[in-house]
Design an enzyme around this catalytic site. Structure first.
Site, short mmCIF file in Angstrom:
data_model
loop_
_atom_site.label_atom_id
_atom_site.label_comp_id
_atom_site.label_asym_id
_atom_site.label_seq_id
_atom_site.Cartn_x
_atom_site.Cartn_y
_atom_site.Cartn_z
N ARG A 40 6.51 -27.88 7.39
CA ARG A 40 6.89 -26.47 7.19
C ARG A 40 7.65 -26.27 5.88
O ARG A 40 7.55 -25.20 5.28
CB ARG A 40 7.72 -25.99 8.37
CG ARG A 40 6.86 -25.80 9.59
CD ARG A 40 7.59 -25.10 10.69
NE ARG A 40 6.65 -24.72 11.71
CZ ARG A 40 6.93 -24.66 13.00
NH1 ARG A 40 8.14 -24.96 13.44
NH2 ARG A 40 6.00 -24.30 13.86
N LYS A 206 -4.85 -21.47 29.76
CA LYS A 206 -5.05 -20.29 30.62
C LYS A 206 -5.93 -19.22 30.02
O LYS A 206 -5.78 -18.85 28.86
CB LYS A 206 -3.68 -19.66 30.89
CG LYS A 206 -2.77 -20.51 31.72
CD LYS A 206 -1.48 -19.76 31.94
CE LYS A 206 -0.54 -20.54 32.81
NZ LYS A 206 0.79 -19.93 32.79
N GLY A 375 -1.35 -23.59 16.49
CA GLY A 375 -0.90 -24.27 17.71
C GLY A 375 -1.55 -25.63 17.91
O GLY A 375 -1.66 -26.44 16.99
N GLY A 398 1.98 -18.54 18.40
CA GLY A 398 2.00 -17.21 19.03
C GLY A 398 1.61 -16.12 18.05
O GLY A 398 0.91 -15.17 18.41
P1 AMP Z 1 -2.75 -23.42 25.02
O1 AMP Z 1 -1.32 -23.45 24.60
O2 AMP Z 1 -3.12 -22.36 25.97
O3 AMP Z 1 -3.71 -23.53 23.83
O4 AMP Z 1 -2.97 -24.75 25.89
C1 AMP Z 1 -2.82 -26.02 25.37
C2 AMP Z 1 -2.63 -26.97 26.49
O5 AMP Z 1 -3.73 -26.88 27.37
C3 AMP Z 1 -2.54 -28.40 26.05
O6 AMP Z 1 -1.26 -28.89 26.31
C4 AMP Z 1 -3.57 -29.11 26.91
O7 AMP Z 1 -3.10 -30.33 27.47
C5 AMP Z 1 -3.84 -28.12 28.03
N1 AMP Z 1 -5.15 -28.32 28.62
C6 AMP Z 1 -6.34 -28.29 28.02
N2 AMP Z 1 -7.32 -28.60 28.89
C7 AMP Z 1 -6.74 -28.83 30.08
C8 AMP Z 1 -7.22 -29.20 31.37
N3 AMP Z 1 -8.52 -29.38 31.59
N4 AMP Z 1 -6.31 -29.34 32.36
C9 AMP Z 1 -5.00 -29.15 32.14
N5 AMP Z 1 -4.49 -28.80 30.94
C10 AMP Z 1 -5.35 -28.64 29.92
#
Ligand code: AMP
Length: 418
Positions: A40, A206, A375, A398
């Site tokens: 950064r 999610k 991210g 974010g």
């Molecule tokens: P996000 O911040 O929504 O982009 O989510 C990232 C996180 O999603 C990472 O820490 C991954 O470990 C988790 N992730 C991705 N695929 C899976 C999965 N199949 N089951 C559980 N966690 C997951």
């Protein structure tokens, strides 16, 4: 959309307040705080070197961590001043305050081309509250405002928004730094009229976190490739069995709506055709929140839509990788946000790394423009050592997500239009 940038400014002899993102990870070693990743700091160098060469008096402000309005010595920016001085090859004076007489006197002593770094703005509650009085105190030593902290541009805080408005109201300029200008170019302008086919890869935990992005991009993309745990919410919505996979049972309706919208627009909307699954077993340990910690055992490839009741989907499988790579090979614009699996565990990182390789190959061999939306996908690309083979990696987590949703970021809105 385009904003005035530091390139457009005459700043010789002027006091230029630059909001940077020096929220670097620190670790205590032998009683000293040591920076463990200086990315950064390095990312701000083009803007800072430009301002120095233009003869500005450069006053730097940032947050570090979450001190919640209290002075927390382990979250001081002092170690950053030392490292920044080395990187700029000139002394950076650290001021152990961000407002008040110490700041006034340090700024009063500055010559053109000098650099000072103020203490963590979040040591004051007025920062996150965007308190106008605190904003006025910050603005007391400012002629020109520059924002180069994209990672906090989605927050209306005193140093990201309040000061910009105050300076503009006084007739001064609020401009973007080079880093924010690039973010706006790639996450904004380049995706307005993308070269086609435009392929979007979305993953992560999610659906609910990303549904607004999905919804908006269905209107623009030619193909959407889904991975990560969010794929299981789509699968569940289609009537498949997802076993113990991370899933949002109450979000199947939004998943179905997205699928219907994609169909209506006639775009490709691909879900995994196979997965890596593992069997969770209680490890006997607890996680930080006191919940039982599971070990993921016996990983294997599971073909088809249904995952057995005792297993959990942890990554996309090889046939899915192949299908996604084929779509990516023909892409002219690629946007990627979110990992394909639990990539933090090397056993479940292959799907994410394979997609990273396919994105890099599309960029290098087929001249595709690849944009990595911040991210975890940036972490994954860096882990795969492919950071220099994609077109652009966002510095916002974010902030990039909100920007891709089409939201107006307060830290950007406060800057002067071109
Ligand atoms: P996000 O911040 O929504 O982009 O989510 C990232 C996180 O999603 C990472 O820490 C991954 O470990 C988790 N992730 C991705 N695929 C899976 C999965 N199949 N089951 C559980 N966690 C997951």
């Amino acid at each position: 959309m385009a904003k005035i940038t530091v390139n457009d400014l005459d700043v010789r002899g002027k006091r230029v307040f630059v909001r940077v993102d020096f929220n670097v990870p620190l670790e205590e070693k032998d009683g000293r705080m040591v920076i463990t990743d200086e990315t950064r700091i390095r990312e701000t160098l083009p803007t800072l070197n430009l301002l120095i060469s233009k003869g500005a008096k450069v006053i730097l402000a940032s947050h570090l961590g979450r001190p919640d309005g209290q002075v927390v010595p382990s979250m001081s920016l002092a170690p950053v001043a030392v490292r920044l001085g080395e990187l700029l090859n000139k002394p950076v004076r650290f001021v152990p305050a961000c407002v008040g007489p110490e700041v006034a006197s340090a700024v009063g002593a500055m010559q053109s081309g000098d650099v000072v770094l103020l203490e963590n703005v979040r040591f004051h509650a007025g920062e996150e509250a965007n308190d106008p009085a605190f904003g006025e105190q910050l603005a007391a030593v400012v002629d020109v405002y520059v924002n180069d902290a994209f990672g906090t541009a989605h927050r209306a805080h005193a140093s990201t928004e309040g000061v910009a408005r105050i300076v503009a109201k006084r007739g001064g300029v609020a401009a973007s730094g080079l880093l924010i200008a690039r973010e706006l170019q790639f996450l904004g302008d380049e995706l307005e009229q993308p070269a086609r086919p435009f392929v979007v890869i979305l993953g992560g935990a999610k659906v609910s976190d990303k549904i607004k992005v999905i919804d908006r991009l269905i209107e623009k993309a030619d193909a959407i490739l889904i991975g990560g745990a969010m794929a299981y919410t789509f699968k569940l919505a289609q009537g498949a069995k997802v076993g113990l996979s991370l899933v949002e049972k109450d979000k199947t309706d939004i998943a179905l709506k997205a699928l219907a919208k994609a169909k209506e627009r006639g775009i490709k909307f691909l879900l995994p055709v196979d997965n890596i699954v593992a069997t969770p077993v209680d490890s006997g340990k607890k996680d930080k929140k006191g919940r039982p910690k599971m070990d993921l055992t016996q990983p294997r490839v599971n073909v088809g839509d249904n995952i057995p009741d005792t297993e959990e989907g942890v990554d996309i499988g090889p046939a899915t990788v192949k299908a996604y790579a084929e779509v990516l090979a023909g892409a002219k614009t690629v946007l990627w946000n979110g990992p394909m699996g639990i990539f933090e565990d090397p056993r479940f990182a292959e799907g994410t790394f394979a997609v990273a390789r396919a994105v890099a190959e599309a960029t290098q061999k087929h001249g595709s423009k690849s944009i990595i939306g911040g991210g975890d996908s940036v972490k994954a690309i860096n882990k795969a050592k492919l950071g220099n083979q994609v077109t652009f990696m966002s510095t916002g987590g974010g902030a990039s997500l909100e920007f891709l949703e089409g939201k107006v970021l307060p830290g950007v809105a406060a800057l002067k239009d071109k």
